[in-house]
Design a protein around this motif. Structure first.
Motif, mmCIF file in Angstrom:
data_model
loop_
_atom_site.group_PDB
_atom_site.id
_atom_site.type_symbol
_atom_site.label_atom_id
_atom_site.label_comp_id
_atom_site.label_asym_id
_atom_site.label_seq_id
_atom_site.Cartn_x
_atom_site.Cartn_y
_atom_site.Cartn_z
ATOM 1 N N LYS A 196 14.349 -30.226 -10.968
ATOM 2 C CA LYS A 196 15.812 -30.186 -11.139
ATOM 3 C C LYS A 196 16.136 -30.331 -12.621
ATOM 4 N N CYS A 350 2.540 -34.040 -7.990
ATOM 5 C CA CYS A 350 2.366 -34.428 -9.399
ATOM 6 C C CYS A 350 1.339 -35.553 -9.541
ATOM 7 N N HIS A 385 5.015 -48.597 -14.837
ATOM 8 C CA HIS A 385 5.704 -47.791 -15.864
ATOM 9 C C HIS A 385 5.309 -46.317 -15.754
ATOM 10 N N GLN A 386 3.983 -46.095 -15.568
ATOM 11 C CA GLN A 386 3.506 -44.695 -15.541
ATOM 12 C C GLN A 386 4.066 -43.919 -14.347
ATOM 13 N N PRO A 389 10.644 -44.051 -13.327
ATOM 14 C CA PRO A 389 11.612 -42.955 -13.405
ATOM 15 C C PRO A 389 11.317 -41.999 -14.558
ATOM 16 N N GLY A 390 11.428 -40.719 -14.284
ATOM 17 C CA GLY A 390 11.261 -39.706 -15.318
ATOM 18 C C GLY A 390 9.838 -39.184 -15.459
ATOM 19 N N ASN A 391 8.862 -39.859 -14.851
ATOM 20 C CA ASN A 391 7.470 -39.431 -15.025
ATOM 21 C C ASN A 391 6.933 -38.627 -13.845
ATOM 22 N N THR A 392 7.738 -38.461 -12.827
ATOM 23 C CA THR A 392 7.265 -37.734 -11.643
ATOM 24 C C THR A 392 8.345 -36.743 -11.198
ATOM 25 N N CYS A 394 9.744 -36.391 -8.257
ATOM 26 C CA CYS A 394 10.805 -36.927 -7.398
ATOM 27 C C CYS A 394 10.779 -38.449 -7.418
ATOM 28 N N ALA A 395 11.675 -39.042 -6.669
ATOM 29 C CA ALA A 395 11.859 -40.503 -6.723
ATOM 30 C C ALA A 395 10.923 -41.263 -5.793
ATOM 31 N N PRO A 398 8.637 -43.585 -8.245
ATOM 32 C CA PRO A 398 9.416 -44.694 -8.830
ATOM 33 C C PRO A 398 9.900 -45.679 -7.767
#
Ligand code: FMN
Ligand code: SF4
Length: 429
Positions: A196, A350, A385-386, A389-392, A394-395, A398
């Motif tokens: 997205k 991912c 952390h890895q 949010p933002g590293n995968t 979808c949610a 996280p």
């Protein structure tokens, strides 16, 4: 106007029966739809829902009317649009949508008709969790009843608006509930999330504008239209509006579901409605919004269950399904249990999630088996952390990290106790 404080559950009976079309109509059912289609323009319906402050009940809490208003509807915009009711509900501890679907299926259908009218969609899908057999039977019947009354099909209420709603059975993976994976599943593809943007409201099912809303979100809509924006706003006790179905599971006296004002204090939900802890157990903590939210502690009991207040305390209201941790349940084992679920349900698309979640499970098992090292706690923290949010894509990942990161913060001594003590649990796994 009876039961005005509990609009979502006013037809729900304590026995195993369902509200029929006649039952539903006798308490004002299909009046909201009538008002929307015969008195209001689609954009006005969007505005009512936006002004009412209805936030999505599927977890993220996005304003529903605002989401609808993002669908391109100008004369030169794409004319094919879809509406999808997300009834996948596989989050551990969350069972509120099932209640609404099994006990009062017409409420969802009416909400879908209004939402479809607001975005001028001619086709709606109910994407239903495959295991919800009773809900499936009752929805099939309710859809037939609605069609026979002219609420669905060509020229709804003799208007220019036509709508068909189809029931689609999910293949039974947690990831199918993620809205873009759901769209892939509906298209008959492997249920992996999509990158997205573009967002579904612009390019969703078969590349056409699509609104995906949670079941409970859609069930709120008829009441906003029928009783008005101000009435709806007056239901909330905090900054958020309307009522909400809250649930409690764990070692409380009466686990269950209750429709309460948005912003009801957590203490009231756990102590008054769920009856408090069972004899012999003390409250040690709780996940306020389902399995993918951060733990809170007894000191957080007086905060209000609304999106803002729970976020301020360091967690999320999520689905409003409180999972209680008692003093005789090991938080490390509880987290392992959840991480096993998330690792099993990773779609593998991912790398951080596909490899990071099984690694998390291995580390937690090692710790519980007495093979853990102090540095494993640092590795677990790094993983939070890895996979954050933002590293995968979808949610899911996280979300999976939320109970872990908060357990490491609040229950660190429980992790350390396993590490310093002799390995006694080697046979457990
Ligand atoms: C892994 C995962 C599973 C999800 N499962 C569901 C689900 O079962 N039902 C649901 O309504 N939303 C689920 N969601 C949230 C949806 O992606 C989406 O935000 C929601 O359906 C939007 O509806 P709302 O705006 O009405 O809340 C899930 C999200 C993720 C990341
Ligand atoms: S975070 Fe996990 S579930 Fe989501 S896309 Fe990546 S691998 Fe799939």
């Amino acid at each position: 106007m009876e039961n005005m404080q509990t609009p979502l559950t006013k037809n729900i009976r304590s026995d195993r029966t369902v509200a029929t079309l006649a039952d539903y109509e006798s308490t004002g059912g299909y009046q909201g739809m009538r008002k929307a289609i015969t008195e209001l323009q689609p954009k006005q319906v969007q505005q009512w829902v936006k002004d009412a402050g209805l936030r999505g009940r599927g977890g993220a809490g996005f304003n529903a009317g605002l989401k609808w208003s993002m669908v391109p509807m100008d004369a030169d915009a794409e004319q094919v649009r879809y509406l999808v009711a997300n009834a996948d509900e596989m989050e551990p501890g969350t069972f509120k949508d099932r209640w609404l679907l099994e006990k009062d299926p017409h409420q969802l259908i009416e909400g879908m008709i209004i939402a479809a009218y607001a975005i001028q969609a001619r086709i709606g899908y109910i994407f239903l969790r495959g295991e919800y057999h009773l809900a499936a039977n009752r929805l099939e019947t309710a859809l037939l009843e609605a069609r026979s009354k002219g609420y669905l099909g060509e020229h709804v209420l003799n208007s220019d608006f036509s709508l068909e709603i189809y029931l689609h059975y999910s293949a039974g993976r947690y990831i199918c509930g993620e809205e873009t994976a759901l769209l892939n599943a509906l298209e008959g593809k492997r249920a992996t999330p999509r990158a997205k943007p573009p967002f579904a409201v612009v390019s969703g099912l078969w590349g056409k504008p699509t609104v995906v809303n949670n079941v409970e979100t859609l069930c709120n809509v008829p009441h906003i239209l029928h009783y008005g924006v101000e009435w709806y706003q007056s239901l909330g006790r905090g900054v958020d509006k309307g009522s909400k179905i809250f649930g409690v599971s764990g070692r409380v006296k009466q686990p269950g579901l209750w429709e309460l004002p948005m912003g009801t204090p957590i203490r009231e939900i756990i102590e008054d409605h769920a009856g408090g802890m069972r004899d012999g157990y003390k409250l040690r903590g709780f996940l306020p919004g389902g399995a993918s939210t951060d733990f809170l502690l007894p000191e957080h009991l007086d905060i209000l269950m609304d999106y803002e207040a729970v976020a301020k305390a360091g967690s999320r209201m999520g689905t409003g399904a409180i999972i209680v941790l008692d003093d005789k349940t090991c938080p490390v084992q509880m987290v392992l249990n959840l991480e096993q679920f998330f690792a099993q349900e990773s779609c593998g698309w991912c790398t951080p999630c596909r490899d990071g979640l099984p690694w998390t499970v291995t580390l937690l098992k090692d710790i519980i088996c007495g093979l853990g090292r102090q540095e494993d706690l640092d590795t677990l923290t790094a993983l939070t952390h890895q996979l954050g949010p933002g590293n995968t894509f979808c949610a899911l990942a996280p979300g999976a990290m939320e109970p872990l990161q908060s357990a490491l913060k609040y229950f660190r001594a429980d992790f350390e106790r396993y590490i310093v003590s002799e390995p006694t649990l080697l046979e457990s796994f």
